[in-house]
Design a protein around this motif. Sequence first.
Motif, PDB file in Angstrom:
ATOM      1  N   PHE A 273     -10.039  -9.121  27.301  1.00 16.08           N
ATOM      2  CA  PHE A 273     -10.064  -9.063  25.833  1.00 16.08           C
ATOM      3  C   PHE A 273     -11.481  -8.851  25.322  1.00 16.08           C
ATOM      4  N   LEU A 274     -12.418  -9.639  25.827  1.00 21.05           N
ATOM      5  CA  LEU A 274     -13.816  -9.504  25.389  1.00 21.05           C
ATOM      6  C   LEU A 274     -14.426  -8.189  25.867  1.00 21.05           C
ATOM      7  N   PHE A 275     -14.025  -7.742  27.058  1.00 24.73           N
ATOM      8  CA  PHE A 275     -14.505  -6.451  27.563  1.00 24.73           C
ATOM      9  C   PHE A 275     -14.078  -5.319  26.626  1.00 24.73           C
ATOM     10  N   ALA A 276     -12.831  -5.364  26.171  1.00 26.20           N
ATOM     11  CA  ALA A 276     -12.334  -4.318  25.269  1.00 26.20           C
ATOM     12  C   ALA A 276     -13.132  -4.292  23.975  1.00 26.20           C
ATOM     13  N   ILE A 277     -13.452  -5.476  23.441  1.00 19.15           N
ATOM     14  CA  ILE A 277     -14.249  -5.535  22.214  1.00 19.15           C
ATOM     15  C   ILE A 277     -15.642  -4.969  22.465  1.00 19.15           C
ATOM     16  N   GLY A 278     -16.250  -5.379  23.577  1.00 23.83           N
ATOM     17  CA  GLY A 278     -17.585  -4.879  23.895  1.00 23.83           C
ATOM     18  C   GLY A 278     -17.606  -3.396  24.161  1.00 23.83           C
ATOM     19  N   PHE A 279     -16.529  -2.875  24.773  1.00 16.89           N
ATOM     20  CA  PHE A 279     -16.476  -1.450  25.096  1.00 16.89           C
ATOM     21  C   PHE A 279     -16.467  -0.590  23.829  1.00 16.89           C
ATOM     22  N   PHE A 280     -15.803  -1.073  22.796  1.00 15.72           N
ATOM     23  CA  PHE A 280     -15.725  -0.320  21.547  1.00 15.72           C
ATOM     24  C   PHE A 280     -16.786  -0.777  20.549  1.00 15.72           C
ATOM     25  N   TYR A 281     -17.868  -1.319  21.073  1.00 16.67           N
ATOM     26  CA  TYR A 281     -18.973  -1.779  20.235  1.00 16.67           C
ATOM     27  C   TYR A 281     -19.518  -0.617  19.402  1.00 16.67           C
ATOM     28  N   LYS A 282     -19.828  -0.879  18.134  1.00 16.90           N
ATOM     29  CA  LYS A 282     -20.186   0.205  17.219  1.00 16.90           C
ATOM     30  C   LYS A 282     -21.502   0.898  17.579  1.00 16.90           C
ATOM     31  N   ASP A 283     -22.407   0.208  18.270  1.00 16.53           N
ATOM     32  CA  ASP A 283     -23.710   0.794  18.627  1.00 16.53           C
ATOM     33  C   ASP A 283     -23.687   1.351  20.051  1.00 16.53           C
ATOM     34  N   TRP A 284     -22.647   2.114  20.406  1.00 15.27           N
ATOM     35  CA  TRP A 284     -22.495   2.547  21.787  1.00 15.27           C
ATOM     36  C   TRP A 284     -23.638   3.463  22.233  1.00 15.27           C
ATOM     37  N   ARG A 285     -24.218   4.230  21.322  1.00 17.58           N
ATOM     38  CA  ARG A 285     -25.317   5.117  21.719  1.00 17.58           C
ATOM     39  C   ARG A 285     -26.523   4.328  22.220  1.00 17.58           C
ATOM     40  N   ARG A 286     -26.713   3.159  21.640  1.00 20.49           N
ATOM     41  CA  ARG A 286     -27.840   2.315  22.057  1.00 20.49           C
ATOM     42  C   ARG A 286     -27.651   1.818  23.481  1.00 20.49           C
ATOM     43  N   TYR A 287     -26.396   1.659  23.901  1.00 18.82           N
ATOM     44  CA  TYR A 287     -26.098   1.126  25.225  1.00 18.82           C
ATOM     45  C   TYR A 287     -25.456   2.182  26.116  1.00 18.82           C
ATOM     46  N   LEU A 288     -25.904   3.425  25.967  1.00 19.75           N
ATOM     47  CA  LEU A 288     -25.336   4.525  26.736  1.00 19.75           C
ATOM     48  C   LEU A 288     -25.414   4.274  28.227  1.00 19.75           C
ATOM     49  N   PHE A 289     -26.491   3.634  28.686  1.00 14.08           N
ATOM     50  CA  PHE A 289     -26.633   3.360  30.115  1.00 14.08           C
ATOM     51  C   PHE A 289     -25.460   2.543  30.649  1.00 14.08           C
ATOM     52  N   PHE A 325     -20.452  -5.806  29.219  1.00 14.04           N
ATOM     53  CA  PHE A 325     -19.596  -5.501  28.067  1.00 14.04           C
ATOM     54  C   PHE A 325     -18.952  -6.762  27.513  1.00 14.04           C
ATOM     55  N   ILE A 326     -18.595  -7.701  28.383  1.00 12.14           N
ATOM     56  CA  ILE A 326     -18.038  -8.970  27.929  1.00 12.14           C
ATOM     57  C   ILE A 326     -19.048  -9.712  27.061  1.00 12.14           C
ATOM     58  N   SER A 327     -20.314  -9.682  27.457  1.00 12.33           N
ATOM     59  CA  SER A 327     -21.349 -10.352  26.657  1.00 12.33           C
ATOM     60  C   SER A 327     -21.482  -9.706  25.283  1.00 12.33           C
ATOM     61  N   LEU A 328     -21.330  -8.374  25.213  1.00 12.75           N
ATOM     62  CA  LEU A 328     -21.358  -7.680  23.923  1.00 12.75           C
ATOM     63  C   LEU A 328     -20.182  -8.116  23.056  1.00 12.75           C
ATOM     64  N   GLY A 329     -18.999  -8.206  23.668  1.00 18.14           N
ATOM     65  CA  GLY A 329     -17.820  -8.625  22.915  1.00 18.14           C
ATOM     66  C   GLY A 329     -17.910 -10.048  22.438  1.00 18.14           C
ATOM     67  N   LEU A 330     -18.381 -10.945  23.309  1.00 21.12           N
ATOM     68  CA  LEU A 330     -18.508 -12.346  22.918  1.00 21.12           C
ATOM     69  C   LEU A 330     -19.562 -12.516  21.838  1.00 21.12           C
ATOM     70  N   HIS A 331     -20.666 -11.823  21.972  1.00 25.97           N
ATOM     71  CA  HIS A 331     -21.734 -11.917  20.969  1.00 25.97           C
ATOM     72  C   HIS A 331     -21.239 -11.410  19.620  1.00 25.97           C
ATOM     73  N   PHE A 332     -20.408 -10.369  19.629  1.00 22.47           N
ATOM     74  CA  PHE A 332     -19.854  -9.838  18.380  1.00 22.47           C
ATOM     75  C   PHE A 332     -18.930 -10.856  17.718  1.00 22.47           C
ATOM     76  N   ILE A 333     -18.066 -11.513  18.507  1.00 25.44           N
ATOM     77  CA  ILE A 333     -17.160 -12.524  17.951  1.00 25.44           C
ATOM     78  C   ILE A 333     -17.938 -13.688  17.364  1.00 25.44           C
ATOM     79  N   LEU A 334     -18.959 -14.131  18.088  1.00 29.24           N
ATOM     80  CA  LEU A 334     -19.754 -15.264  17.596  1.00 29.24           C
ATOM     81  C   LEU A 334     -20.528 -14.889  16.345  1.00 29.24           C
ATOM     82  N   SER A 335     -20.875 -13.611  16.205  1.00 29.41           N
ATOM     83  CA  SER A 335     -21.599 -13.181  15.004  1.00 29.41           C
ATOM     84  C   SER A 335     -20.722 -13.221  13.758  1.00 29.41           C
ATOM     85  N   LEU A 336     -19.397 -13.259  13.943  1.00 25.25           N
ATOM     86  CA  LEU A 336     -18.478 -13.301  12.813  1.00 25.25           C
ATOM     87  C   LEU A 336     -18.286 -14.712  12.275  1.00 25.25           C
ATOM     88  N   THR A 337     -18.647 -15.706  13.084  1.00 30.63           N
ATOM     89  CA  THR A 337     -18.479 -17.090  12.645  1.00 30.63           C
ATOM     90  C   THR A 337     -19.537 -17.457  11.625  1.00 30.63           C
TER      91      THR A 337
END
Length: 367
Positions: A273-289, A325-337
């Motif tokens: 679940f968190l991987f999917a959120i991180g994969f579709f992160y809006k700043d994907w160009r920044r994390y192209l690597f 990617f999981i860390s990106l997804g988790l960080h995004f969820i925590l940023s919404l709190t």
Amino acid sequence: MNKVFLVFLTIGLFLRLYMLDLPLLEFYPSRQIQTADIARNFVINDFNILNPVVSYLGPEYSSFLLEFPGYNFIVAVLYKVFEINELIGRLVSIIFWAMSSFFLFKIISKIVSSSHAALAVFFFSLSPLSILTSRSFQPDQMMLAFSLGAIYFACISSSINKRFILFSAIFASFAILTKAHAAVFTLIPAFFLLSQNFKKSLLRWSVVYLTISMTPSIIWYAYTFFEKNSRMSTQTNFELSNWFSFNVFLNPSYYSNVFGFESNLVLLPVGIFLFAIGFFYKDWRRYLFLYIWLASIFVYFFLFNKHVMTHEYYHLPLLPVACAFISLGLHFILSLTRGLKTHFVATLVIFLLLFILMLPPTLSRAY
């Protein structure tokens, strides 16, 4: 170094050191016993690294020339210093897990941030597959450590720090020598980083990198080929049909097995679940690597589809980039709190859910 990373590393070490003196019967026991047999026979047969032998094929020692026995040889040297005890092989794997965690932390810190890196290491530490493999008497964890080291040094290399690209190539050579398939998910991200850091001299450094990283493996596999023709007792499994079959893609079990491995042992449902959120992160160009790195895993899954379908530890190379990617997804969820209380509750719920989900497969197969 990030204190949170050290806390997560300590938790991971406890999970791996607990009941470490068990017999080699809990996770792919035939693979572990084969590796331990070769290590023991190095001690008995005067440390001839060019002739790894097994004793389970009959009354006489039989050569087993497959992957380069570097891991077995390291354990055998430690056997000579201390004593023949399978616990030593397990400890070597755990040391390489700690090295893998360090390199993963440094890579994600460089690409994203240290807070994301600490979260990635947390998931990397608690993945049941990571725990099982890093406690096992087999070389896969060592291969992953060298692969991550190669990627890290490629990441920090530049025209000013050219020596790091040499370090990267050396680490890549060890990874590929340990497991030939490491060439796919090591060289693709490394060469992407080379293209970013050495744009004006890319061709020259690419030739240097390939020469250093591939020559040891080419020499080893050439040696095994000639030995195969001169000694009937030599075991080989390098035929393409052992690794790849197009018909596998027509088998529904391939897809159900792969997803089942990810859901039950590698990432777990919360990780997917968190991987999917991180994969579709809006700043994907920044994390192209990270996307290039992930693409190299898909190429690896394609080329080695038969073992990916049947061997769970063949999914280990996916784990580091998936944790990013999981860390990106988790960080995004925590940023919404909003507010300290909701932030704490969201963090606690996710961490407890991960602990609960990782316990059954880990307890049933690791201890």
